[in-house]
Design an enzyme around this catalytic site. Structure first.
Site, short mmCIF file in Angstrom:
data_model
loop_
_atom_site.label_atom_id
_atom_site.label_comp_id
_atom_site.label_asym_id
_atom_site.label_seq_id
_atom_site.Cartn_x
_atom_site.Cartn_y
_atom_site.Cartn_z
N ARG A 285 0.83 -1.21 0.00
CA ARG A 285 0.00 0.00 0.00
C ARG A 285 0.87 1.26 0.00
O ARG A 285 0.56 2.24 -0.68
CB ARG A 285 -0.94 0.00 1.20
CG ARG A 285 -1.77 1.28 1.24
CD ARG A 285 -2.76 1.31 2.40
NE ARG A 285 -3.16 2.69 2.63
CZ ARG A 285 -2.76 3.42 3.65
NH1 ARG A 285 -1.93 2.93 4.55
NH2 ARG A 285 -3.17 4.67 3.79
N SER A 393 -17.17 -4.25 8.26
CA SER A 393 -17.23 -3.14 9.20
C SER A 393 -15.84 -2.90 9.76
O SER A 393 -15.28 -3.76 10.42
CB SER A 393 -18.21 -3.47 10.33
OG SER A 393 -18.13 -2.49 11.33
N GLY A 418 -10.61 -5.49 13.08
CA GLY A 418 -10.03 -4.77 14.21
C GLY A 418 -8.92 -3.85 13.76
O GLY A 418 -8.66 -3.71 12.57
N ILE A 420 -5.08 -2.46 13.22
CA ILE A 420 -3.81 -3.09 12.85
C ILE A 420 -2.79 -2.77 13.93
O ILE A 420 -2.56 -1.60 14.25
CB ILE A 420 -3.32 -2.57 11.48
CG1 ILE A 420 -4.37 -2.84 10.40
CG2 ILE A 420 -1.99 -3.25 11.11
CD1 ILE A 420 -4.03 -2.27 9.05
N HIS A 446 -26.37 -19.14 10.59
CA HIS A 446 -26.16 -20.59 10.75
C HIS A 446 -27.26 -21.43 10.12
O HIS A 446 -27.15 -22.65 10.07
CB HIS A 446 -25.99 -20.94 12.22
CG HIS A 446 -24.95 -22.01 12.45
ND1 HIS A 446 -24.56 -22.90 11.49
CD2 HIS A 446 -24.23 -22.30 13.57
CE1 HIS A 446 -23.63 -23.69 11.97
NE2 HIS A 446 -23.41 -23.37 13.25
N ASP A 450 -22.50 -23.05 7.21
CA ASP A 450 -21.89 -23.82 8.28
C ASP A 450 -20.48 -23.31 8.56
O ASP A 450 -19.90 -22.56 7.79
CB ASP A 450 -21.89 -25.31 7.93
CG ASP A 450 -21.13 -25.60 6.65
OD1 ASP A 450 -21.59 -26.44 5.87
OD2 ASP A 450 -20.09 -24.94 6.40
#
Lengths: 476, 372
Positions: A285, A393, A418, A420, A446, A450
């Protein structure tokens, strides 16, 4: 007692009416009225007709535009009662009395007349001993002695505003020398008294009154300038918390969210989390950022995450599906419209990037920029916010590592990323190296997905990101 | 002539509790201040602050300010009635509601604002406007400017170059007015034209007028020259130094509590929520498949929120359950395109997955949102 009450009532009203209609008569007469009411032995208060005072410029009528109080509210002196308008001038009418509003003489948009009653206020005669009286140590008076106060044989005149100022600064009026007419104590006299006490020259500073808030639901903050003038005497006071609970109806967008989230919770969620080593991606990046900037595009990590997700969805299309309400049919969506959760002032919105399956990473970055700027300006359109099939998200921009995201119906899966972090990890040679680690937490429906499918999808997605060169092989 | 005041203050030998005290007290009955900010909310907050906190018995204040592009509506006006909100959002022009009455104005750096602060007793608009006219005539004697009895200033007896509004409190008052020096007339006329139809309200309406910039009359005039001339005239009138003190509206030590005032002026509840109750009765023309539908819509909006809503849809065009869900959700929502967009798109998530239904829903909602 009854007869006495009536008589004193009528005499009070008679004396009072002389003063009410003239707005700026000396405050002395006003204080006379206050004194009277406090000594009344009656528990029910007197109804005073508060008349609309002179606006100036010869104006005789105004339009009532907004009421700040309603019948039954209690008001203090100087509280705002209403807003009236006359010929491009907006006027705030404030109360001259402490009491309870008993009647509003006008509705919104009515014409009100100067000199005619605006509201009826019930003066609360049974209110406990006023703090001002504490300070001046006034013995109860009969209504003949209305103009003066007897304090140790000396007569002390002061307006209620001056008394309040004295009380706030713990000053006994009897100790202050009045320089006004008839030895009346003025505000300057209190200030001079304070100055002598502290030895400082007090500035001709702003007014003491706290402006009452327009919205009654919020607690009134104390005016900071009061602190400047108060004598710094350390007094231990019990800490009083004056905050109030505030109840608001759930409306609009929040209502819709309630409905959506209630529906979402009906979906049996299972979670799956993993850790992704982004060290190579971070480097990639850095190399690509300037190339994008040259074209006016901000390149974050999201375009990579989104494209990798789309490549994964090609292999595991059930994650890009939708289950109908009766759980009878599963619809495999052809387009990968990947939603990106955004936090705005209004709340959580999830615009989506359409057809990621045919977009390059750069295309995705461009589209994300567009959605982000529209989102922060509050100008996203309906098409941007509908049609999503899968969501990511990025809660890591705010913080956190693991999450348990809630699936947004009618989708069947969602991923929460989460932040980095730089953490120590072992490399292939068994050495400890710095690695850029991010955690991902998936949730899936579910009923049709699975654990194995989710795990394989996650592994694939992870492999594309840990080794970005592998994305090249599968790019369409 | 323009000096940063605080630098001077710190050297004065008086013992002061706060530097601001020295800033505010001057010799003489007047003080001229100018804002260094072009942010309309910050400048309006300064007006509020002075109105609420300054004791104007001993000195009156003249406040000079200019804003970057913004539309400012009067206290009791309806923004939907007064301006093209869609255009404002597109062009990123701010919308502000001031606390004084009167009509809507367009501000940009070519439009100068003057606020005269006095005690309530000394409130007198005609005198202030005559002062402005005198300043203009002293500057350029050939200018044909005069004050009308509606408190406007007209150029060449035809063109409005200044509008007035005022706010009166318990003990203090202010009168502010604009002065058109070199504003963008094209943007002005396009943003002040409301495209919203079917609005019924008792909000104060603006009276449209032909306007002209002073710059067009005399190209040597700039905002700075005009501000200076007015300050000079004010100084003469109040027998004070012709000295303009700069003021920074973000300075919390000088103006304690100002950032709260600034924030309050930007809240949705103030700008839109203070709109007097109004109703909309209009027709949506929706092109659907091969026909055009005429949908009658009636809405009542109070405090900027939809109080009641009725949409006359053809029977079964939307499933009745969904229609009632829509109306129920709209009721109580802000009359705001963003809020409604978020609301309807969120509601769609719990609808049956039917393409036809989705396209009808989107069509209807997009048309509804255009009303806002």
């Amino acid at each position: 007692v009854c007869i006495h009450r009536v008589r004193s009532c009528s005499s009070i009203r008679f004396i009072k009416s002389k003063y009410v209609c003239v707005f700026d008569k000396s405050a002395l007469k006003f204080s006379h009225q206050q004194r009277l009411f406090r000594t009344s032995p009656v528990s029910c208060g007197q109804i005073v007709q508060f008349k609309l005072s002179d606006i100036g410029e010869g104006i005789t009528e105004v339009t009532v535009k907004e009421w700040y109080i309603k019948e039954g509210d209690s008001v203090s002196q100087f509280d705002s009662i209403c807003e009236v308008q006359s010929d491009k001038a907006s006027v705030t009418i404030t109360s001259r009395y402490d009491g309870i509003i008993r009647k509003l003489h006008y509705s919104i948009d009515d014409i009100a007349f100067v000199g005619k009653p605006l509201v009826d206020i019930e003066i609360d005669a049974s209110k406990g001993v006023s703090p001002e009286e504490d300070v001046v140590e006034t013995p109860p008076m009969s209504h003949e002695e209305h103009t003066h106060q007897e304090i140790k044989g000396h007569k002390t005149l002061a307006t209620p505003a001056v008394r309040r100022l004295a009380m706030e600064n713990n000053i006994k009026l009897s100790e202050v020398v009045g320089t006004g007419k008839d030895n009346r104590i003025l505000k300057e006299d209190i200030l001079n008294y304070l100055a002598k006490q502290t030895g400082a020259i007090l500035p001709p500073s702003p007014k003491a009154e706290i402006v009452p808030p327009v919205w009654k639901t919020e607690a009134v903050p104390a005016a900071p300038k009061d602190k400047a003038r108060r004598i710094p005497v350390p007094v231990s006071r019990p800490i009083a918390f004056s905050g109030k609970d505030r109840t608001e109806p759930v409306t609009g967008f929040q209502k819709a969210m309630v409905k959506t989230m209630s529906a979402a919770l009906k979906i049996p969620h299972f979670g799956y989390s993993d850790e992704v080593d982004l060290t190579q991606l971070v480097q990639l990046r850095e190399e690509l950022k300037p190339l994008a900037e040259v074209q006016g595009v901000k390149l974050s990590f999201m375009p990579f995450f989104i494209k990798a997700a789309s490549l994964g969805l090609l292999r595991y299309p059930i994650l890009n599906a939708s289950l109908d309400e009766n759980c009878q049919n599963v619809t495999y969506k052809a387009s990968h419209n990947i939603g990106v959760a955004m936090d705005t002032e209004q709340g959580l919105i999830v615009p989506n990037v359409k057809n990621v399956q045919v977009c390059s990473v750069f295309d995705i970055a461009v589209e994300l920029n567009r959605l982000q700027s529209l989102g922060s300006a509050g100008q996203l359109g309906t098409s941007d916010l509908t049609g999503g099939t899968f969501t990511l998200s990025n809660i890591g921009t705010i913080g956190g590592t693991y999450a348990k995201p809630v699936i947004l119906p009618p989708e069947v899966a969602i991923g929460a990323l989460g932040k980095i972090q730089v953490l120590p990890r072992f490399n292939g040679k068994g050495e400890v190296v710095k690695a850029q680690i991010m955690n991902v937490s998936w949730s899936a429906d579910h009923r049709i997905i699975d654990g194995a499918t989710m795990a394989r999808f996650s592994n694939l997605w992870k492999s594309y990101l840990e080794n970005p060169a592998s994305m090249l092989l599968d790019l369409k | 002539m323009v000096l940063p005041s605080l630098k001077n203050c710190l050297w004065l030998p008086c013992v002061l509790r706060t530097p601001k005290a020295c800033f505010w007290s001057t010799a003489g009955g007047g003080l001229i201040i100018q804002s260094v900010s072009n942010d309309v909310y910050q400048n309006l907050a300064v007006e509020d602050w002075i109105h609420d906190h300054m004791d104007l018995e001993k000195q009156q204040i003249l406040f000079l300010w200019r804003n970057s592009p913004a539309v400012v509506i009067g206290r009791h006006q309806n923004p939907w009635q007064e301006c093209n909100l869609r255009l404002l959002r597109q062009k990123n022009i701010k919308l502000a509601r001031r606390r004084s009455g009167g009509g809507t104005v367009y501000h940009d750096l070519g439009n100068v604002n003057l606020t005269f602060f006095t005690t309530r007793k000394k409130y007198e608009r005609m005198g202030n406007l005559k002062l402005v006219v005198k300043a203009l005539k002293t500057l350029r004697p050939q200018l044909d400017v005069h004050v009308t009895d509606r408190y406007d200033i007209l150029l060449n007896k035809q063109y409005k170059i200044s509008g007035t509004a005022a706010k009166l409190g318990r003990t203090s008052a202010y009168h502010h007015c604009t002065l058109l020096c070199n504003a963008d007339k094209f943007v002005l006329s396009s943003v002040l034209k409301s495209p919203y139809k079917g609005l019924k309200s008792n909000a104060t309406p603006s009276v449209p007028a032909s306007v002209k910039n002073l710059f067009e009359e005399d190209a040597s005039l700039t905002s700075e020259i005009l501000l200076d001339a007015i300050a000079k005239e004010y100084a003469v009138r109040h027998q004070i130094d012709h000295h303009i003190t700069l003021i920074n509206p973000a300075d919390e030590t000088l103006l304690p509590g100002i950032s709260n005032k600034t924030k309050e002026l930007q809240t949705w509840e103030w700008v839109y929520g203070k709109t007097p109750k109004f109703s909309i009765s209009t027709c949506l023309n929706m092109a659907y498949k091969d026909s055009v539908l005429d949908i009658k819509v009636d809405m009542d909006v109070k405090h900027g929120r939809i109080e009641a809503c009725n949409i006359d849809l053809p029977e079964q065009w939307l499933p009745p359950g969904l229609y009632s869900e829509l109306v129920k959700s709209l009721t109580g929502s802000k009359f705001c395109p963003n809020e409604i967009t978020m609301l309807v798109t969120t509601l769609l998530k719990v609808c049956p997955q039917d393409d036809e239904l989705h396209s009808r829903w989107s069509l209807l909602c997009e048309n509804m949102i255009r009303l806002m």
